[in-house]
Design a protein around this motif. Structure first.
Motif, PDB file in Angstrom:
ATOM      1  N   HIS A 167      -6.561  13.510  -3.848  1.00  0.00           N
ATOM      2  CA  HIS A 167      -7.304  12.999  -5.007  1.00  0.00           C
ATOM      3  C   HIS A 167      -8.738  13.494  -4.996  1.00  0.00           C
ATOM      4  O   HIS A 167      -9.486  13.261  -4.044  1.00  0.00           O
ATOM      5  CB  HIS A 167      -7.275  11.474  -5.021  1.00  0.00           C
ATOM      6  N   ARG A 168      -9.121  14.168  -6.082  1.00  0.00           N
ATOM      7  CA  ARG A 168     -10.456  14.754  -6.204  1.00  0.00           C
ATOM      8  C   ARG A 168     -11.214  14.189  -7.408  1.00  0.00           C
ATOM      9  O   ARG A 168     -12.203  14.771  -7.836  1.00  0.00           O
ATOM     10  CB  ARG A 168     -10.331  16.277  -6.343  1.00  0.00           C
ATOM     11  N   GLY A 169     -10.709  13.092  -7.960  1.00  0.00           N
ATOM     12  CA  GLY A 169     -11.285  12.571  -9.192  1.00  0.00           C
ATOM     13  C   GLY A 169     -11.756  11.136  -9.070  1.00  0.00           C
ATOM     14  O   GLY A 169     -12.020  10.606  -7.991  1.00  0.00           O
ATOM     15  N   ASP A 170     -11.810  10.502 -10.227  1.00  0.00           N
ATOM     16  CA  ASP A 170     -12.290   9.132 -10.347  1.00  0.00           C
ATOM     17  C   ASP A 170     -11.304   8.178  -9.656  1.00  0.00           C
ATOM     18  O   ASP A 170     -10.089   8.280  -9.864  1.00  0.00           O
ATOM     19  CB  ASP A 170     -12.395   8.786 -11.836  1.00  0.00           C
ATOM     20  N   PRO A 171     -11.783   7.237  -8.848  1.00  0.00           N
ATOM     21  CA  PRO A 171     -10.869   6.304  -8.173  1.00  0.00           C
ATOM     22  C   PRO A 171     -10.149   5.361  -9.121  1.00  0.00           C
ATOM     23  O   PRO A 171      -9.182   4.708  -8.723  1.00  0.00           O
ATOM     24  CB  PRO A 171     -11.791   5.537  -7.220  1.00  0.00           C
ATOM     25  N   LEU A 199      -3.529   7.522  -9.752  1.00  0.00           N
ATOM     26  CA  LEU A 199      -3.853   7.070  -8.400  1.00  0.00           C
ATOM     27  C   LEU A 199      -3.568   5.585  -8.251  1.00  0.00           C
ATOM     28  O   LEU A 199      -3.075   5.133  -7.203  1.00  0.00           O
ATOM     29  CB  LEU A 199      -5.329   7.349  -8.101  1.00  0.00           C
ATOM     30  N   ARG A 200      -3.836   4.818  -9.286  1.00  0.00           N
ATOM     31  CA  ARG A 200      -3.657   3.368  -9.204  1.00  0.00           C
ATOM     32  C   ARG A 200      -2.212   2.930  -9.366  1.00  0.00           C
ATOM     33  O   ARG A 200      -1.767   1.989  -8.702  1.00  0.00           O
ATOM     34  CB  ARG A 200      -4.527   2.668 -10.253  1.00  0.00           C
ATOM     35  N   LEU A 201      -1.461   3.631 -10.239  1.00  0.00           N
ATOM     36  CA  LEU A 201      -0.114   3.154 -10.558  1.00  0.00           C
ATOM     37  C   LEU A 201       1.000   3.950  -9.885  1.00  0.00           C
ATOM     38  O   LEU A 201       1.997   3.370  -9.445  1.00  0.00           O
ATOM     39  CB  LEU A 201       0.089   3.182 -12.079  1.00  0.00           C
ATOM     40  N   LEU A 202       0.855   5.277  -9.816  1.00  0.00           N
ATOM     41  CA  LEU A 202       1.938   6.105  -9.280  1.00  0.00           C
ATOM     42  C   LEU A 202       1.822   6.352  -7.783  1.00  0.00           C
ATOM     43  O   LEU A 202       2.819   6.325  -7.063  1.00  0.00           O
ATOM     44  CB  LEU A 202       1.981   7.444 -10.013  1.00  0.00           C
ATOM     45  N   ALA A 203       0.610   6.612  -7.305  1.00  0.00           N
ATOM     46  CA  ALA A 203       0.448   6.938  -5.887  1.00  0.00           C
ATOM     47  C   ALA A 203       0.991   5.849  -4.958  1.00  0.00           C
ATOM     48  O   ALA A 203       1.627   6.170  -3.946  1.00  0.00           O
ATOM     49  CB  ALA A 203      -1.016   7.235  -5.580  1.00  0.00           C
ATOM     50  N   PRO A 204       0.795   4.552  -5.253  1.00  0.00           N
ATOM     51  CA  PRO A 204       1.341   3.532  -4.346  1.00  0.00           C
ATOM     52  C   PRO A 204       2.855   3.606  -4.208  1.00  0.00           C
ATOM     53  O   PRO A 204       3.401   3.273  -3.152  1.00  0.00           O
ATOM     54  CB  PRO A 204       0.900   2.218  -4.998  1.00  0.00           C
ATOM     55  N   ALA A 205       3.538   4.044  -5.260  1.00  0.00           N
ATOM     56  CA  ALA A 205       4.997   4.101  -5.222  1.00  0.00           C
ATOM     57  C   ALA A 205       5.524   5.414  -4.666  1.00  0.00           C
ATOM     58  O   ALA A 205       6.597   5.448  -4.049  1.00  0.00           O
ATOM     59  CB  ALA A 205       5.554   3.888  -6.635  1.00  0.00           C
ATOM     60  N   LEU A 206       4.778   6.515  -4.868  1.00  0.00           N
ATOM     61  CA  LEU A 206       5.341   7.833  -4.594  1.00  0.00           C
ATOM     62  C   LEU A 206       4.710   8.575  -3.420  1.00  0.00           C
ATOM     63  O   LEU A 206       5.392   9.380  -2.779  1.00  0.00           O
ATOM     64  CB  LEU A 206       5.225   8.709  -5.858  1.00  0.00           C
ATOM     65  N   PRO A 261      -8.687   2.173  -4.955  1.00  0.00           N
ATOM     66  CA  PRO A 261      -9.199   0.802  -4.848  1.00  0.00           C
ATOM     67  C   PRO A 261      -8.242  -0.066  -4.040  1.00  0.00           C
ATOM     68  O   PRO A 261      -7.018   0.093  -4.115  1.00  0.00           O
ATOM     69  CB  PRO A 261      -9.261   0.339  -6.305  1.00  0.00           C
ATOM     70  N   ALA A 262      -8.759  -0.966  -3.245  1.00  0.00           N
ATOM     71  CA  ALA A 262      -7.917  -1.878  -2.473  1.00  0.00           C
ATOM     72  C   ALA A 262      -7.252  -2.873  -3.415  1.00  0.00           C
ATOM     73  O   ALA A 262      -7.745  -3.146  -4.507  1.00  0.00           O
ATOM     74  CB  ALA A 262      -8.754  -2.599  -1.428  1.00  0.00           C
ATOM     75  N   GLY A 263      -6.116  -3.391  -2.990  1.00  0.00           N
ATOM     76  CA  GLY A 263      -5.415  -4.369  -3.813  1.00  0.00           C
ATOM     77  C   GLY A 263      -3.978  -4.517  -3.366  1.00  0.00           C
ATOM     78  O   GLY A 263      -3.513  -3.815  -2.454  1.00  0.00           O
ATOM     79  N   ILE A 264      -3.272  -5.419  -4.022  1.00  0.00           N
ATOM     80  CA  ILE A 264      -1.864  -5.639  -3.671  1.00  0.00           C
ATOM     81  C   ILE A 264      -1.043  -4.383  -3.952  1.00  0.00           C
ATOM     82  O   ILE A 264      -0.195  -3.978  -3.159  1.00  0.00           O
ATOM     83  CB  ILE A 264      -1.305  -6.846  -4.462  1.00  0.00           C
ATOM     84  N   TRP A 265      -1.282  -3.768  -5.102  1.00  0.00           N
ATOM     85  CA  TRP A 265      -0.576  -2.534  -5.461  1.00  0.00           C
ATOM     86  C   TRP A 265      -1.559  -1.385  -5.291  1.00  0.00           C
ATOM     87  O   TRP A 265      -2.295  -1.031  -6.181  1.00  0.00           O
ATOM     88  CB  TRP A 265      -0.056  -2.610  -6.894  1.00  0.00           C
ATOM     89  N   SER A 266      -1.572  -0.800  -4.089  1.00  0.00           N
ATOM     90  CA  SER A 266      -2.549   0.224  -3.783  1.00  0.00           C
ATOM     91  C   SER A 266      -2.033   1.117  -2.661  1.00  0.00           C
ATOM     92  O   SER A 266      -1.254   0.671  -1.802  1.00  0.00           O
ATOM     93  CB  SER A 266      -3.876  -0.416  -3.360  1.00  0.00           C
ATOM     94  N   ALA A 267      -2.470   2.372  -2.672  1.00  0.00           N
ATOM     95  CA  ALA A 267      -2.140   3.306  -1.598  1.00  0.00           C
ATOM     96  C   ALA A 267      -3.271   3.388  -0.577  1.00  0.00           C
ATOM     97  O   ALA A 267      -3.320   4.324   0.220  1.00  0.00           O
ATOM     98  CB  ALA A 267      -1.852   4.685  -2.185  1.00  0.00           C
ATOM     99  N   ARG A 268      -4.176   2.424  -0.603  1.00  0.00           N
ATOM    100  CA  ARG A 268      -5.358   2.475   0.266  1.00  0.00           C
ATOM    101  C   ARG A 268      -4.960   2.553   1.746  1.00  0.00           C
ATOM    102  O   ARG A 268      -5.620   3.233   2.540  1.00  0.00           O
ATOM    103  CB  ARG A 268      -6.229   1.253  -0.007  1.00  0.00           C
ATOM    104  N   ASN A 269      -3.899   1.863   2.145  1.00  0.00           N
ATOM    105  CA  ASN A 269      -3.525   1.860   3.555  1.00  0.00           C
ATOM    106  C   ASN A 269      -2.889   3.172   4.004  1.00  0.00           C
ATOM    107  O   ASN A 269      -2.623   3.362   5.192  1.00  0.00           O
ATOM    108  CB  ASN A 269      -2.576   0.693   3.859  1.00  0.00           C
TER     109      ASN A 269
END
Length: 388
Positions: A140-144, A149-156, A170-178
């Protein structure tokens, strides 16, 4: 027509443990992601990795940019997600029609890892990678706050690489932050430019007095980078200093409306003789070195290449206190001012004084932090963690 990569014979399979890494690119214009990937590929161990570039346009700019590297054609180049279009069922359906051909392409060529580098390529290739059983790296090279990044990355995504802490999901329940890591973009840290000679060449081209303050804007003329604010800053600076000033805008508008707006702002502010549109020029570091200061009014910029290139060639920097600018210039390596404030930018440029110590410190820091070798080592470690 796409031909699959040579299949390994069973007798040879045990002797070739290289990871096949696919770098798909959508569109056909060159940007920072392409430069970063080419730098990465130059430092990947060929005994461990087999990188393959996939492009939409067989003989286009991106294909030529990666000349000499293994390349293949996108098997579904007509089923593209096009940014900027209104989200409609037709648009969604057109994108989905490319998923299965791309998944078959990845399976047929035994791709181990799909390493995507921009939002459009993510939309086109992320689901296909998962269906093909390949590991997916979302770089990811763009806006967080980007939707993908928020919707697809956590799943894929198996891993997310962000170019700065600012760009992390961004951190959250549905997030790829971890599953995310900060991996700064790579640069040629051996870059050297004779700034005095470069400046003399620019002064001669412009036909200005040698004592003119040359302020450079580098990048596309898009709202996030604040090209109109740069013009406002030049107008304010001209009013507050007796020294002649030139604002030099290196880049191009991506949309005709911005080009019109920029030219109108220059006319409205009465700085037609103080702002010059220089167009897109290469090599960029030469022109950055020719300027007395790099001005970065961008807001929400994840991590600007020109900012680091300025550090490497020793050009002092005045930037908005926003996004990745803060991370790159931490520790007093440049002057940071409040975002969207033309007066603050003008005052900083006018009051910079002897910036050589700051520029030398920034140069040393950039050479230690942003080398292509260090970048490749970080990415290679992630590849190894994903090795089947």
């Amino acid at each position: 027509m796409n031909a699959p990569l040579p299949r390994l014979k069973s007798a040879d399979a045990a002797h070739d443990s290289r990871l096949r890494i696919c770098f798909p690119f959508s569109g056909d214009s060159i940007g920072g992601s392409h430069i970063s990937v080419r730098g990465l590929m130059a430092h990947l161990d060929p005994a461990l990795y087999r990188p393959i570039i996939v492009t939409e346009v067989p003989d286009g700019m991106i294909a030529n940019f990666f000349a000499g590297h293994e390349r293949m054609d996108d098997p579904a180049a007509q089923a593209l997600f096009v940014p900027g279009e209104a989200f409609t069922l037709r648009k969604f359906g057109r994108t989905l029609t490319g998923v299965l051909p791309r998944a078959r392409f990845l399976r047929r060529n035994r791709i181990d890892i799909v390493h995507i580098n921009d939002g459009r390529s993510s939309a086109n290739w992320a689901l296909a990678a998962r269906l093909a059983g390949a590991k997916l790296i979302w770089h990811h090279r763009g806006d967080p706050t980007a939707l993908g990044l928020r919707l697809l990355a956590p799943a894929l995504a198996h891993r997310v690489l962000a170019v700065s802490s600012f760009a992390l999901p961004p951190a959250g329940i549905w997030s790829a932050r971890n599953r995310a890591s900060v991996v700064h973009s790579p640069f040629d840290t051996g870059l050297e430019v004779d700034r005095a000679k470069a400046r003399d060449a620019l002064v001669r081209e412009l036909g200005v007095a040698p004592d003119t303050l040359l302020l450079g804007y580098f990048g596309a003329f898009v709202p996030r980078k604040r090209p109109l604010l740069f013009v406002d800053m030049i107008a304010r600076l001209r009013a507050m200093t007796a020294r002649p000033v030139m604002g030099l805008m290196f880049g191009e508008a991506r949309l005709p409306a911005m080009d019109v707006a920029l030219r109108r702002r220059i006319a409205d502010k009465g700085v037609g003789d103080r702002v010059k549109l220089m167009g897109y020029r290469t090599p960029g570091p030469f022109w950055i070195a020719a300027c007395d200061q790099l001005v970065v009014p961008a807001v929400g910029e994840p991590f600007g290449r020109t900012l680091v290139e300025a550090m490497l060639v020793g050009t002092p920097i005045v930037a908005a206190r926003s996004g990745g600018n803060i991370e790159a210039l931490e520790g007093g390596l440049g002057l940071l001012v409040e975002p969207d404030d033309a007066d603050a930018l003008a005052l900083a440029c006018d009051g910079l004084g002897d910036a050589r110590p700051m520029a030398l410190a920034a140069q040393a820091d950039a050479r230690s932090r942003f080398s292509e070798a260090a970048h490749a080592a970080q990415v290679s470690a992630i590849y190894e963690a994903l090795r089947p």
